[in-house]
Design a protein around this motif. Structure first.
Motif, PDB file in Angstrom:
ATOM      1  N   SER A   1       0.869  -1.224  -0.105  1.00 54.70           N
ATOM      2  CA  SER A   1      -0.039  -0.181  -0.019  1.00 54.70           C
ATOM      3  C   SER A   1       1.004   1.231  -0.097  1.00 54.70           C
ATOM      4  O   SER A   1       0.494   2.255  -0.930  1.00 54.70           O
ATOM      5  CB  SER A   1      -0.964  -0.048   1.034  1.00 54.70           C
ATOM      6  N   GLU A   2       1.755   1.290   0.603  1.00 52.08           N
ATOM      7  CA  GLU A   2       2.677   2.533   0.875  1.00 52.08           C
ATOM      8  C   GLU A   2       3.614   2.704  -0.626  1.00 52.08           C
ATOM      9  O   GLU A   2       3.909   3.817  -0.896  1.00 52.08           O
ATOM     10  CB  GLU A   2       3.831   2.392   2.041  1.00 52.08           C
TER      11      GLU A   2
ATOM     12  N   SER B   1      -1.658  -6.803 -14.111  1.00 52.29           N
ATOM     13  CA  SER B   1      -2.080  -6.516 -15.440  1.00 52.29           C
ATOM     14  C   SER B   1      -2.529  -5.116 -15.725  1.00 52.29           C
ATOM     15  O   SER B   1      -3.111  -4.286 -15.026  1.00 52.29           O
ATOM     16  CB  SER B   1      -3.450  -7.297 -15.521  1.00 52.29           C
ATOM     17  N   LYS B   2      -2.076  -4.531 -16.984  1.00 54.96           N
ATOM     18  CA  LYS B   2      -2.439  -3.022 -17.179  1.00 54.96           C
ATOM     19  C   LYS B   2      -3.820  -2.695 -17.191  1.00 54.96           C
ATOM     20  O   LYS B   2      -3.989  -1.711 -16.698  1.00 54.96           O
ATOM     21  CB  LYS B   2      -1.687  -2.847 -18.688  1.00 54.96           C
ATOM     22  N   LYS B   3      -4.761  -3.735 -17.476  1.00 55.92           N
ATOM     23  CA  LYS B   3      -6.030  -3.630 -17.570  1.00 55.92           C
ATOM     24  C   LYS B   3      -6.782  -3.429 -16.100  1.00 55.92           C
ATOM     25  O   LYS B   3      -7.660  -2.935 -15.888  1.00 55.92           O
ATOM     26  CB  LYS B   3      -7.002  -4.745 -18.002  1.00 55.92           C
ATOM     27  N   ARG B   4      -5.904  -4.070 -15.172  1.00 57.76           N
ATOM     28  CA  ARG B   4      -6.396  -3.894 -13.664  1.00 57.76           C
ATOM     29  C   ARG B   4      -5.465  -2.527 -13.075  1.00 57.76           C
ATOM     30  O   ARG B   4      -5.700  -2.243 -11.824  1.00 57.76           O
ATOM     31  CB  ARG B   4      -6.083  -5.008 -12.956  1.00 57.76           C
ATOM     32  N   ALA B   5      -4.840  -1.920 -13.509  1.00 57.61           N
ATOM     33  CA  ALA B   5      -3.821  -0.798 -12.930  1.00 57.61           C
ATOM     34  C   ALA B   5      -4.838   0.092 -12.185  1.00 57.61           C
ATOM     35  O   ALA B   5      -4.443   0.637 -11.240  1.00 57.61           O
ATOM     36  CB  ALA B   5      -3.046  -0.144 -13.990  1.00 57.61           C
ATOM     37  N   ASP B   6      -5.769   0.513 -12.761  1.00 53.99           N
ATOM     38  CA  ASP B   6      -6.700   1.661 -12.366  1.00 53.99           C
ATOM     39  C   ASP B   6      -7.326   1.372 -10.918  1.00 53.99           C
ATOM     40  O   ASP B   6      -7.542   2.089 -10.060  1.00 53.99           O
ATOM     41  CB  ASP B   6      -7.808   2.162 -13.283  1.00 53.99           C
ATOM     42  N   THR B   7      -7.447  -0.105 -10.648  1.00 50.99           N
ATOM     43  CA  THR B   7      -8.331  -0.305  -9.493  1.00 50.99           C
ATOM     44  C   THR B   7      -7.378  -1.248  -8.337  1.00 50.99           C
ATOM     45  O   THR B   7      -7.918  -1.819  -7.523  1.00 50.99           O
ATOM     46  CB  THR B   7      -9.492  -1.571  -9.905  1.00 50.99           C
ATOM     47  N   ILE B   8      -5.952  -1.335  -8.752  1.00 51.33           N
ATOM     48  CA  ILE B   8      -5.218  -1.906  -7.726  1.00 51.33           C
ATOM     49  C   ILE B   8      -5.201  -1.177  -6.501  1.00 51.33           C
ATOM     50  O   ILE B   8      -5.323  -1.794  -5.384  1.00 51.33           O
ATOM     51  CB  ILE B   8      -3.863  -2.125  -8.186  1.00 51.33           C
ATOM     52  N   ILE B   9      -5.126  -0.014  -6.410  1.00 54.70           N
ATOM     53  CA  ILE B   9      -4.911   0.802  -5.195  1.00 54.70           C
ATOM     54  C   ILE B   9      -6.486   0.736  -4.380  1.00 54.70           C
ATOM     55  O   ILE B   9      -6.305   0.449  -3.126  1.00 54.70           O
ATOM     56  CB  ILE B   9      -4.912   2.387  -5.332  1.00 54.70           C
ATOM     57  N   PRO B  10      -7.675   0.712  -4.976  1.00 52.36           N
ATOM     58  CA  PRO B  10      -8.755   0.316  -4.247  1.00 52.36           C
ATOM     59  C   PRO B  10      -8.961  -0.916  -3.665  1.00 52.36           C
ATOM     60  O   PRO B  10      -9.512  -1.175  -2.556  1.00 52.36           O
ATOM     61  CB  PRO B  10      -9.969   0.611  -5.340  1.00 52.36           C
ATOM     62  N   ALA B  11      -8.243  -2.080  -4.498  1.00 50.41           N
ATOM     63  CA  ALA B  11      -8.282  -3.238  -3.907  1.00 50.41           C
ATOM     64  C   ALA B  11      -7.604  -3.401  -2.689  1.00 50.41           C
ATOM     65  O   ALA B  11      -7.792  -4.242  -1.745  1.00 50.41           O
ATOM     66  CB  ALA B  11      -7.795  -4.288  -5.232  1.00 50.41           C
ATOM     67  N   VAL B  12      -6.299  -2.813  -2.810  1.00 44.67           N
ATOM     68  CA  VAL B  12      -5.342  -3.104  -1.687  1.00 44.67           C
ATOM     69  C   VAL B  12      -6.046  -2.454  -0.464  1.00 44.67           C
ATOM     70  O   VAL B  12      -5.996  -2.905   0.761  1.00 44.67           O
ATOM     71  CB  VAL B  12      -4.052  -2.283  -2.096  1.00 44.67           C
ATOM     72  N   GLU B  13      -6.563  -1.164  -0.498  1.00 44.19           N
ATOM     73  CA  GLU B  13      -7.231  -0.505   0.523  1.00 44.19           C
ATOM     74  C   GLU B  13      -8.590  -1.230   1.145  1.00 44.19           C
ATOM     75  O   GLU B  13      -8.634  -1.122   2.255  1.00 44.19           O
ATOM     76  CB  GLU B  13      -7.738   1.046   0.189  1.00 44.19           C
ATOM     77  N   LEU B  14      -9.024  -1.721   0.247  1.00 43.46           N
ATOM     78  CA  LEU B  14     -10.144  -2.729   0.624  1.00 43.46           C
ATOM     79  C   LEU B  14      -9.727  -4.024   1.455  1.00 43.46           C
ATOM     80  O   LEU B  14     -10.240  -4.246   2.731  1.00 43.46           O
ATOM     81  CB  LEU B  14     -11.082  -3.181  -0.517  1.00 43.46           C
TER      82      LEU B  14
ATOM     83  N   ILE C   1      -7.018  -4.186   3.025  1.00 50.55           N
ATOM     84  CA  ILE C   1      -6.141  -3.633   4.355  1.00 50.55           C
ATOM     85  C   ILE C   1      -7.220  -3.196   5.233  1.00 50.55           C
ATOM     86  O   ILE C   1      -7.206  -3.498   6.795  1.00 50.55           O
ATOM     87  CB  ILE C   1      -5.328  -2.554   3.888  1.00 50.55           C
ATOM     88  N   SER C   2      -8.323  -2.568   5.054  1.00 50.31           N
ATOM     89  CA  SER C   2      -9.497  -2.293   5.715  1.00 50.31           C
ATOM     90  C   SER C   2     -10.041  -3.421   6.421  1.00 50.31           C
ATOM     91  O   SER C   2     -10.404  -3.605   7.667  1.00 50.31           O
ATOM     92  CB  SER C   2     -10.355  -1.389   4.984  1.00 50.31           C
ATOM     93  N   LEU C   3     -10.359  -4.343   5.533  1.00 47.67           N
ATOM     94  CA  LEU C   3     -10.407  -5.889   6.269  1.00 47.67           C
ATOM     95  C   LEU C   3      -9.770  -6.545   7.423  1.00 47.67           C
ATOM     96  O   LEU C   3     -10.005  -6.849   8.301  1.00 47.67           O
ATOM     97  CB  LEU C   3     -11.113  -6.756   5.217  1.00 47.67           C
TER      98      LEU C   3
END
Length: 298
Positions: A236-237, A254-267, A269-271
């Motif tokens: 995350s850092e 995957s380049k197609k997933r680059a835009d959602t990797i930060i939201p995924a990691v934050e999700l 980590i929150s859990l």
């Protein structure tokens, strides 16, 4: 040899997968087609737009030649959050059936969670975990105790929803994490369990791919891949301040997933913060496999 076809109309992508059993009675994928339709980006004021409906119908029609090549014993088409949340859902279903002949079964969040659980119980030796299926438009969280499904909850947001929150400038990274923690805090039965997060879906797969590159390991396709909570915080850092073009250069992502990797990691980590889990385990079987397992073993 029986053949089972599943069409999964998701918020991120629309997939056609054909399964059979190998000689050892293990589930085997023999066809896998994925179209990144991003239907959730075509929800406006709760309605799936004409462009979104057209994209859905065009994609389903493009699957017809593949479907005709197989003599399927069964074909199931399911719609998850993006169809479930659409105000004009019934009109969408009618238009799809009229133009493609395919009936979409709209799955509830509870059904999604149940089929994810079936996938885990039939493909893993793990019997105690918090099962997390993070999609584009919803996140299903389940408690599995001694191999039994003890509780489930479906949240009406996923990684693409979170991405919209970020793009719209609604939240800073800190506000985002606090907001997610607050959302997940509404279910008491996951708090402070210390159980591992058993994570299904494409977002978890991307995190596992990134971590396997970090470790200079080959991602094992036949067994769960475990990531320690501390490693996820480090990731995350590492990525939180990167721009999208920089995210596309992350090894394993995957380049197609680059835009959602930060939201995924934050999700995730929150859990982890809510559950006090020490690790995240990526499971390669998910809801689609659960649908097939039901027909084979239940």
């Amino acid at each position: 040899m029986a053949l089972y076809g599943i069409i999964d109309v998701g918020s991120n992508s629309i997939k056609l997968v054909v399964y059979t059993e190998d000689k050892h009675k293990a589930l085997k994928k023999i066809e896998n087609i994925k179209v990144q339709a991003h239907l959730c980006d075509h929800l406006e004021a709760g309605y799936l737009t004409a462009t979104g409906i057209e994209k859905l119908i065009h994609t389903l029609l493009s699957f017809q030649s593949v479907l005709q090549a197989y003599h399927l014993d069964s074909l199931i088409c399911v719609g998850t959050a993006v169809i479930r949340q659409a105000v004009n859902r019934e009109q969408v279903l009618q238009d799809v059936f009229k133009q493609t002949g395919i009936r979409i079964k709209v799955m509830t969040g509870k059904e999604e969670a149940y089929y994810g659980y079936l996938a885990v119980i039939h493909s893993s030796s793990i019997r105690n975990a918090i099962i997390v299926d993070a999609g584009g438009g919803s996140t299903e969280v389940s408690l599995m105790k001694n191999g039994q499904l003890a509780d489930t909850y479906s949240f009406p947001f996923g990684v693409r929803t979170i991405l919209k929150w970020i793009i719209d400038g609604q939240m800073t990274p800190l506000q985002l994490r606090l907001h997610l923690i607050k959302q997940f805090s509404c279910i008491s039965w996951i708090q402070d369990t210390g159980l591992p997060l058993f994570c299904l879906g494409g977002s978890a797969h991307q995190v596992a791919r990134i971590m396997s590159h970090h470790r200079n390991e080959k991602l094992n396709r036949t067994h769960e891949y475990e990531i320690q909570a501390a490693e996820l915080f480090d990731l995350s850092e590492e990525i939180s301040q990167l721009k999208e073009e920089e995210l596309t250069q992350i090894p394993g992502l995957s380049k197609k997933r680059a835009d959602t990797i930060i939201p995924a990691v934050e999700l995730f980590i929150s859990l982890i913060k809510i559950t006090q889990s020490s690790s995240l385990i990526h499971g390669r079987r998910g809801m689609r496999e659960g649908l097939v397992f039901e027909r084979l073993y239940e």
